[in-house]
Motif scaffolding. Structure first.
Motif, mmCIF file in Angstrom:
data_model
loop_
_atom_site.group_PDB
_atom_site.id
_atom_site.type_symbol
_atom_site.label_atom_id
_atom_site.label_comp_id
_atom_site.label_asym_id
_atom_site.label_seq_id
_atom_site.Cartn_x
_atom_site.Cartn_y
_atom_site.Cartn_z
ATOM 1 N N SER A 146 0.838 -1.203 0.000
ATOM 2 C CA SER A 146 0.000 0.000 0.000
ATOM 3 C C SER A 146 0.873 1.254 0.000
ATOM 4 O O SER A 146 0.517 2.257 -0.617
ATOM 5 C CB SER A 146 -0.980 -0.016 1.181
ATOM 6 O OG SER A 146 -0.284 -0.086 2.386
ATOM 7 N N LYS A 161 0.584 4.211 -2.651
ATOM 8 C CA LYS A 161 0.167 5.500 -2.075
ATOM 9 C C LYS A 161 1.268 6.562 -2.205
ATOM 10 O O LYS A 161 0.972 7.710 -2.554
ATOM 11 C CB LYS A 161 -0.165 5.292 -0.585
ATOM 12 C CG LYS A 161 -0.973 6.397 0.069
ATOM 13 C CD LYS A 161 -1.635 5.904 1.351
ATOM 14 C CE LYS A 161 -0.655 5.482 2.434
ATOM 15 N NZ LYS A 161 0.104 6.562 3.032
ATOM 16 N N ASP A 162 2.519 6.204 -1.923
ATOM 17 C CA ASP A 162 3.580 7.212 -1.794
ATOM 18 C C ASP A 162 4.709 7.119 -2.820
ATOM 19 O O ASP A 162 5.365 8.116 -3.094
ATOM 20 C CB ASP A 162 4.234 7.115 -0.406
ATOM 21 C CG ASP A 162 3.231 7.292 0.713
ATOM 22 O OD1 ASP A 162 2.274 8.075 0.515
ATOM 23 O OD2 ASP A 162 3.385 6.657 1.768
#
Ligand SMILES: [Mn+2]
Length: 326
Positions: free
Chosen positions: A209, A213-214
Motif C-alpha cells: 500500500s 500510495k507514496d
C-alpha cells in the motif's frame, strides 16, 4: 530451442556426483526447479547436492526443508555441475570470488531464458517453456525418471511462481499440461497456492500500500509507472528485502499501465525490474541494452549508475522512445 535431452539423460545415467546451482537472488522457479531436480536425481540413486549460499523467502522452506547446502560447496568432489534457470555464468549464485567460468567441472545448462548463452557442455534451453521447472519436468518425462510427490510439488511451485499463478502471458497449454501432470503425480496444488499466494505477511501488505500510495510515479499518460524501492521499506515493516519477488505486480495490475519498473537501490548498486503488458513491447530488449537481460515481458538487471535520477532518466528515455514509436 537447444535440446540435448537425449545426451543429458544418457550422461546422467552413466555418471554420478552432481552439484546443482541456480541464480543469484533466487526466485520460486530457481528454488523449485533446483530442489525438484535434486529430489529426482536422489531418487535415481545419484549422489547430488543443491548448493545455494543465499537466504530466500521463507515461503519456500517447506519445499526445500533440509535439501539446500549453504556452507562452502565442495565443488571438486562433484564432477558435474547442473545449472538451472539462468542465462549466463555471471548470474550463478556461488560464494564470492568463485567463478563458474574458472571451474573445470562438466557443465549441464538447463534453462528457459531466450538470451541463454548456451554455456554448458550439454544444454537444454527451451524459451517456450514457462519455467525452468517445466523444462526439468519435460526432461524427466523424456528420460523416464520417476517424479515423487515432493519432487512434483517443487516443480509445480516453480511453474506457479514463474507464471504468477497462471496469470502471465507465458501460461501456455504445455505449462498447464505439465502442471496437470504434476498434480496427478502428487503435487498438492491447493496447499501450494495457499502458501505461495494467500499467505501474505501483514508487513508485505503495508509495503504494497505504501508503494501505491507514496512511491509510485507515472509518465506518458500513465502508460509507464515505476517506483524506487529502498531496503528500508522492507526492514521498517519487519521484512527481509529479498521478499520482493512478485511485488512489482502491485503496480502492473493497475489499469492503463503498459510498462512498469522497480528500481532497487541498495549496497550492491541499482537493480531494476521491468514488466510489460503489451506483447509488442519487449522490455527484454530494453534490459539487454541498459545492463540486464531476461524474457520479452519480464526482465531485469543492474543499471550502471548509483544515481536514482540518472537511472530514472535512462528508463524514461528508453521506454518513452518505444511507447511513442508504438
Ligand atoms: Mn525461471
Amino acid at each position: 530451442m537447444i535440446d540435448n535431452s537425449r545426451d543429458i539423460a544418457e550422461y546422467i545415467h552413466m555418471n554420478d556426483g552432481f552439484m546443482i546451482l541456480t541464480h543469484i537472488n533466487p526466485d520460486g522457479d530457481a528454488i523449485g526447479s533446483a530442489a525438484g531436480l535434486l529430489r529426482i536425481l536422489r531418487s535415481l540413486g545419484k549422489r547430488s547436492e543443491f548448493f545455494m549460499p543465499e537466504n530466500f523467502s521463507p515461503k519456500y522452506l517447506s519445499l526445500t526443508n533440509g535439501l539446500i547446502t549453504k556452507g562452502p560447496p565442495d565443488i571438486s568432489s562433484y564432477p558435474t555441475i547442473i545449472c538451472v534457470d539462468f542465462s549466463s555464468p555471471e548470474r550463478v549464485s556461488l560464494p564470492e570470488k568463485t567463478r563458474l567460468q574458472d571451474l573445470k567441472n562438466f557443465i549441464i545448462n538447463i534453462d528457459h531464458h531466450p538470451d541463454n548463452q548456451i554455456f554448458g557442455n550439454l544444454n537444454l534451453v527451451d524459451p517456450g517453456a514457462s519455467a525452468a521447472a517445466q523444462v526439468i519436468f519435460n526432461l524427466a518425462k523424456f528420460a523416464d525418471w520417476p517424479i515423487s510427490p515432493p519432487a512434483a510439488n517443487c516443480l509445480l511451485a516453480g511453474i506457479l511462481m514463474d507464471t504468477g499463478g497462471f496469470k502471465f502471458d507465458n501460461t501456455s497449454p504445455s505449462a498447464l499440461r505439465a502442471a496437470a501432470s504434476l498434480i496427478e503425480l502428487g503435487a498438492d496444488y491447493a496447499s501450494l497456492v495457499r502458501e505461495l499466494f494467500f499467505s501474505k505477511n501483514i508487513g508485505m501488505a503495508r509495503v504494497e500500500s505504501e508503494i501505491v500510495k507514496d512511491l509510485m510515479k507515472t509518465a506518458f499518460d500513465g502508460k509507464f509507472a515505476w517506483a524506487v524501492i529502498e531496503d528500508s521499506l522492507f526492514t521498517k515493516n519487519g521484512l527481509d528485502p529479498r521478499e520482493s519477488e512478485g511485488l512489482i505486480d502491485v503496480i502492473r495490475c493497475i489499469a492503463g499501465t503498459v510498462v512498469v519498473a522497480f528500481l532497487y537501490r541498495n549496497d550492491d548498486g541499482m537493480r531494476f525490474s521491468l514488466r510489460s503488458k503489451d506483447p509488442s513491447f519487449s522490455v527484454g530488449k530494453i534490459a539487454r541494452k541498459i545492463g540486464g537481460g531476461g524474457h520479452e515481458l519480464a526482465a531485469g538487471g543492474f543499471i550502471k549508475t548509483d544515481s536514482i535520477n540518472d537511472a530514472e532518466k535512462i528508463l524514461l528515455n528508453e521506454i518513452g522512445d518505444k511507447l511513442n514509436a508504438g
